[in-house]
Write a protein that holds these residues in place. Sequence first.
Motif, mmCIF file in Angstrom:
data_model
loop_
_atom_site.group_PDB
_atom_site.id
_atom_site.type_symbol
_atom_site.label_atom_id
_atom_site.label_comp_id
_atom_site.label_asym_id
_atom_site.label_seq_id
_atom_site.Cartn_x
_atom_site.Cartn_y
_atom_site.Cartn_z
ATOM 1 N N ALA A 50 -1.412 10.954 -7.143
ATOM 2 C CA ALA A 50 -2.097 10.037 -8.055
ATOM 3 C C ALA A 50 -1.093 9.284 -8.921
ATOM 4 N N GLU A 51 -0.075 9.986 -9.396
ATOM 5 C CA GLU A 51 0.938 9.341 -10.239
ATOM 6 C C GLU A 51 1.689 8.269 -9.452
ATOM 7 N N THR A 52 2.046 8.580 -8.211
ATOM 8 C CA THR A 52 2.769 7.613 -7.382
ATOM 9 C C THR A 52 1.902 6.392 -7.078
ATOM 10 N N ALA A 53 0.608 6.639 -6.808
ATOM 11 C CA ALA A 53 -0.300 5.519 -6.542
ATOM 12 C C ALA A 53 -0.395 4.597 -7.749
ATOM 13 N N ARG A 54 -0.444 5.156 -8.961
ATOM 14 C CA ARG A 54 -0.542 4.329 -10.166
ATOM 15 C C ARG A 54 0.749 3.557 -10.429
ATOM 16 N N GLN A 55 1.877 4.139 -10.021
ATOM 17 C CA GLN A 55 3.134 3.391 -10.144
ATOM 18 C C GLN A 55 3.088 2.139 -9.268
ATOM 19 N N GLY A 56 2.429 2.261 -8.121
ATOM 20 C CA GLY A 56 2.301 1.131 -7.222
ATOM 21 C C GLY A 56 1.447 0.021 -7.794
ATOM 22 N N VAL A 57 0.495 0.367 -8.664
ATOM 23 C CA VAL A 57 -0.359 -0.646 -9.281
ATOM 24 C C VAL A 57 0.472 -1.624 -10.090
ATOM 25 N N SER A 58 1.414 -1.085 -10.883
ATOM 26 C CA SER A 58 2.248 -1.969 -11.707
ATOM 27 C C SER A 58 3.237 -2.747 -10.853
ATOM 28 N N VAL A 59 3.704 -2.139 -9.758
ATOM 29 C CA VAL A 59 4.661 -2.820 -8.892
ATOM 30 C C VAL A 59 4.004 -3.980 -8.151
ATOM 31 N N LEU A 60 2.788 -3.754 -7.639
ATOM 32 C CA LEU A 60 2.117 -4.764 -6.820
ATOM 33 C C LEU A 60 1.317 -5.761 -7.649
ATOM 34 N N GLY A 61 1.113 -5.410 -8.912
ATOM 35 C CA GLY A 61 0.418 -6.343 -9.785
ATOM 36 C C GLY A 61 -1.039 -5.988 -9.974
ATOM 37 N N PRO A 62 -1.432 -5.637 -11.222
ATOM 38 C CA PRO A 62 -2.835 -5.331 -11.498
ATOM 39 C C PRO A 62 -3.740 -6.493 -11.099
ATOM 40 N N GLY A 63 -4.886 -6.172 -10.540
ATOM 41 C CA GLY A 63 -5.840 -7.193 -10.147
ATOM 42 C C GLY A 63 -5.697 -7.651 -8.713
#
Length: 272
Positions: free
Chosen positions: A187-200
């Motif tokens: 879950a932590e790694t997936a959330r790191q990807g959110v900021s990398v790929l761009g929210p939204g």
Amino acid sequence: MPGGRLTQQHRQQIALGLADGLAYAEIARRLDRPTSTITREVMRNGGPTAYRADLAHRATERRAHQRRQAAPRGQQALPQGHGRDAEAVREYEEAFTTLVMQSGLPKMMSRVLTALTIADEGSLTASELAQRLQVSPASVSKASAFLESQGLIRRERDERRRERYVVDADVWYQSMIASARSHARLAETARQGVSVLGPGTPAAGRLENIARFVDFVGESIARAAEQAREILYSAPEVRSGRVVEDEAEGVAVAGVDGGDAVADGGGGPASS
């Protein structure tokens, strides 16, 4: 109940029963066999969703051939205590090993964990494991080191200073907690990807859903494991029809009916 080995026709009937959604007990009734026979047959041949009669029959013939080849080299079924049937124990060990492998452990690690789990003492030396599994000491050492690194077994020395591998009574609790930690890391790694790929963005939204899902599952696993441990391992130990209270509080013995027996627990090591 008739004995003898299952034939290919029996296995075809088992496959048909599974396809029809029948329970093991009903399939066993139709074949006039013990339910345990059907359970072992299915679980060591792919499980209820992957069982195929032809593959199961060939696998059984192959195992029988391998045992016949091994016999001249002196490999024999280990003697069993408590009046157990050695062949039934061997088949159950195979079925349990298959289930552990399906959970993700490699074969050798699964065999070692199974051997320790079904040993009455809950512990074996490397030499005993090698003899029981008919493998090299190096294979036992490698598999045991991996299991120890995962917190599934531990080492201790007995009164003769021999190193023993031990599986504790709460090994499955430890396994569930390790699984919950793995979910948390995912879950932590997936959330790191959110900021990398761009929210939204679509990709970020997918990762956020993954994080929420595994967070929920991981927390549920941890909560259920803690509750089950508290219930199962807080019960007083039952020996010979009597309840034996915690020895730290003194020895308090109260007779109980055999039907009121509770599961052996306490969270301590399984070794005696």
